[in-house]
Write an enzyme that holds these catalytic residues in place. Structure first.
Site, PDB file in Angstrom:
ATOM      1  N   CYS A  34      34.849  57.980  52.870  1.00 22.07           N
ATOM      2  CA  CYS A  34      36.239  58.366  52.604  1.00 22.07           C
ATOM      3  C   CYS A  34      36.400  59.299  51.402  1.00 22.07           C
ATOM      4  O   CYS A  34      37.522  59.556  50.974  1.00 22.07           O
ATOM      5  CB  CYS A  34      37.107  57.117  52.449  1.00 22.07           C
ATOM      6  SG  CYS A  34      36.769  56.184  50.965  1.00 22.07           S
ATOM      7  N   CYS A  93      27.327  31.895  61.597  1.00 19.99           N
ATOM      8  CA  CYS A  93      28.003  30.619  61.829  1.00 19.99           C
ATOM      9  C   CYS A  93      27.081  29.664  62.578  1.00 19.99           C
ATOM     10  O   CYS A  93      27.148  28.453  62.404  1.00 19.99           O
ATOM     11  CB  CYS A  93      29.288  30.828  62.621  1.00 19.99           C
ATOM     12  SG  CYS A  93      30.563  31.663  61.680  1.00 19.99           S
ATOM     13  N   ASP A 129      31.247  39.673  63.636  1.00 23.35           N
ATOM     14  CA  ASP A 129      30.449  38.650  62.956  1.00 23.35           C
ATOM     15  C   ASP A 129      29.150  39.186  62.378  1.00 23.35           C
ATOM     16  O   ASP A 129      28.235  38.425  62.133  1.00 23.35           O
ATOM     17  CB  ASP A 129      30.166  37.482  63.914  1.00 23.35           C
ATOM     18  CG  ASP A 129      29.329  37.932  65.099  1.00 23.35           C
ATOM     19  OD1 ASP A 129      29.014  39.131  65.193  1.00 23.35           O
ATOM     20  OD2 ASP A 129      28.978  37.083  65.938  1.00 23.35           O
ATOM     21  N   CYS A 144      11.086  22.325  62.754  1.00 22.35           N
ATOM     22  CA  CYS A 144      12.461  22.631  62.317  1.00 22.35           C
ATOM     23  C   CYS A 144      13.300  22.859  63.572  1.00 22.35           C
ATOM     24  O   CYS A 144      12.913  22.448  64.657  1.00 22.35           O
ATOM     25  CB  CYS A 144      12.482  23.826  61.382  1.00 22.35           C
ATOM     26  SG  CYS A 144      11.984  25.360  62.165  1.00 22.35           S
TER      27      CYS A 144
END
Lengths: 527, 112
Positions: free
Chosen positions: A354, A281, A215, A480
């Site tokens: 790579c 999330c 995440d 908040c």
């Protein structure tokens, strides 16, 4: 020289393990070849129908069956031989996997490949739960599970392997229990820690494919780099709010510098996004089925890769043959169409991982030269205001107690959370000015600033001005969720001149509504 | 803000889409029909770099420009897709925009 010792040791360990596996595969291949040669010998010259049968069998029969079948044709079946008959799967497995095995895309061959496969899942959250559940159901032999977190209440709406009774339990253990109950034939290995540059090589080494269900960008770069260095294909996905993204990377997993290999995460995103542009999330929200869908798609892509891979030559990069060019799948639940597939670039000529010029190598992980957290930028806590511009939640509670209506008479309380959060819960008497609205206010003096605002914003702007100027002495408190946006809002109000040149006090509630719950009212909802 | 560009300028109609959260910077609207001037100020054909500049000036109302553009190019973590292909397959910022093109700006997601 001395500083190279650990790096060299790691490299030797990795190569030795790879060699061991190659030798094992070779021995297995030899045994199978010998066994079928013996059978053909005992059969003698083949008739044309036998040749046809052999041809058909060679077309896709598994070696174990081929031996069995040809042996059965060569001699009459005796009761003892019947007893000895060896099937590659148990009776229960035939029943369990029958529905997928009868499909051309899988077949017995594919099922056996899945059974021999070892898949590592990084992150057992909203993506990792469905991904591992479906891979367990499909009969992947070994699932490695990496996660350092424990199950929380806020996980349960989307992380389907974790049940309510497992809150507080390490996610890998909870997931392993769920997987075992889906399919006891799967062997689970759990790694109860977060992935780091120090442990990534050893963790990844034994697996055939990696699924990134993490995440955060730092882990995504780390996982991709390690997959390239160790030659593992990678199925990566992510989700936020109503959208998801999916890519199969480093597939085929050819060595760095081989331009026919699939692109890696760094080819697509050579530079990480600014740390403050990242929404989690927890902050942005996510719909369970959206992230679940992406995890299910990861399992699907993994099954496609695993059932196609030649099990003998999988260590040799040439054994991989993708049928589709690299692509990014974008899912958007509230758009039409919901799915889109975007053609991606091939490997980047100057990719740090790579390409021929790669600077990321097996040694760089253990030597400590790769700092992924630093590369992606740490998210620093907001600290914009001085002490006198901030008020602890307890002190603000006293302000409310002193006010005539026990609410906001005599002062102004502005809640800058988004409207949908404000509607979940708020303090009585507070005025909602969503942060996004405030943010879209242009700085004073910007030409055309008024015409740029939509009517809703204009209305709020007007209401706020009324509220703030109604009494020049009334202090303004800004609150908040956590106490970050409120600081930015206070700054912005002062820039807009609402503090009347410093006469009016404008400040925020330290720690926001979370602190309010903790220090003042434990009955206030926390979401 | 159509009045800021001279009426005589030739324009081409294209669609621009924002996804992955970028739509929040563009009035919460994912799909925008844009009439893009076919040539930039110097008279060169409009390319993606010009489009990005145009979007910043005329379409984006949010003042947080750095969430879209950083160091004069689209900020890291945003993929630009030209007609369903990564812009790197099409010449990146130098790609000359064609009438009817569909350009998508995708912010990468990290949640999981």
């Amino acid at each position: 020289m001395a500083d190279r010792i650990p790096a060299l040791e790691t490299q030797i360990r990795l190569l030795e393990a790879r060699l061991r596996r190659l030798k094992g595969d070779l021995a297995e291949a030899r045994k199978t070849a010998e066994a079928s040669a013996q059978v053909y010998e005992t059969l003698g010259p083949l008739s044309s129908s036998e040749k046809d049968l052999k041809l058909a069998i060679d077309g896709g029969f598994p070696d174990a069956w081929r031996t069995e079948t040809l042996a059965a044709l060569a001699q009459p079946v005796s009761p003892e031989a019947k007893q000895k008959k060896h099937w590659p799967l148990s009776q229960e497995e035939y029943r369990r996997y029958g529905r997928q095995m009868i499909m051309r895309e899988v077949g017995l061959e594919g099922q056996l490949k899945l059974k021999r496969s070892r898949v590592l899942i990084v992150g057992l959250g909203g993506l990792g739960c469905p991904a591992s559940a479906y891979l367990a159901g499909a009969g992947v032999g070994t699932l490695g599970l990496v996660d350092g977190d424990v199950v929380e209440d806020s996980n349960l709406h989307r992380q389907i392997l974790h049940g309510t009774e497992r809150v507080g339990m390490p996610k890998v253990l909870s997931a392993a229990e769920g997987i075992k109950s889906i399919n006891p034939w799967v062997s689970c290995r759990t790694y109860e820690s977060h992935l780091s540059a120090e442990n990534v090589m050893e963790t990844f080494l034994d697996y055939d494919l990696v699924i990134d269900c993490s995440d955060n960008p730092a882990t995504r770069y780390l996982v991709s780099d390690a997959c390239v260095v160790l030659g593992k294909p990678l199925v990566t996905a992510s989700a936020l709010r109503t959208e998801g993204q999916l890519m199969v990377l480093n597939y085929p997993p050819r060595p760095p510098g081989d331009t026919t290999g699939g692109p890696c995460y760094r080819c697509v995103f050579p530079r990480p996004p600014p740390a403050d542009s990242i929404v989690t999330c927890g902050d942005g929200g996510v719909l369970g089925p959206v992230v679940g869908l992406m995890g299910v798609l990861q399992a699907l892509e993994a099954i496609k890769v695993l059932t196609k891979t030649d099990p003998i030559s999988k260590e040799a990069a040439d054994g991989w043959a993708p049928t589709e060019p690299p692509s990014l799948t974008i899912f958007s639940a509230y758009s039409a169409p919901q799915f889109r597939s975007i053609r991606l670039r091939s490997r980047r000529a100057k990719c740090a991982t790579c390409s021929v010029q790669a600077t990321v190598t097996a040694e760089s992980f253990t030597s400590g030269s790769l700092d992924y957290i630093q590369f992606c930028g740490a998210i620093h806590s907001v600290n914009l205001l001085s002490t006198w511009e901030r008020m602890p939640a307890r002190d603000y509670a006293a302000v409310r107690n002193r006010s005539a209506d026990k609410e906001t008479k005599g002062h102004v309380l502005i809640d800058v959370r988004e409207r949908v959060q404000f509607d979940i819960c708020h303090l009585d008497g507070s005025f909602n000015l969503p942060f996004s609205c405030l943010n879209s206010w242009p700085a004073p003096g910007t030409p055309g600033s008024e015409s740029n605002e939509d009517s809703e914003t204009q209305k709020l702007h007007h209401q706020l001005q009324q509220l703030i100027v109604r009494d020049p002495d009334e202090p303004v408190y800004v609150i908040c969720r956590l106490g970050n946006d409120s600081q930015i809002a206070v700054k912005k109000f002062k820039e807009l001149g609402f503090d009347n040149g410093g006469i009016k006090w404008i400040g925020d509630i330290t720690g926001g509504l979370r602190a309010w719950k903790k220090d003042v009212d434990d009955g206030f909802p926390e979401y | 803000m159509a009045e800021t560009k001279p009426e005589t300028v030739d324009v081409m109609d294209i669609t621009v889409e924002f996804t992955g959260g970028l739509e929040m910077l563009f009035s919460n609207k994912r799909k925008h029909n844009i009439s893009l001037p076919s040539k930039d100020a110097s008279g060169a054909p409009a390319n993606i770099n010009f489009l990005v500049e145009y979007l910043c000036k005329h379409v984006m109302k949010d003042p947080r420009k750095d969430l879209f553009v950083l160091d004069d190019t689209v900020r890291p973590g945003i993929l630009v897709l030209i007609n369903e292909a990564d812009w790197e397959l099409e010449g990146e910022g130098e790609y000359a925009v064609q009438k009817g093109d569909n350009i998508i700006f995708v912010s990468t997601l990290h949640g999981g």
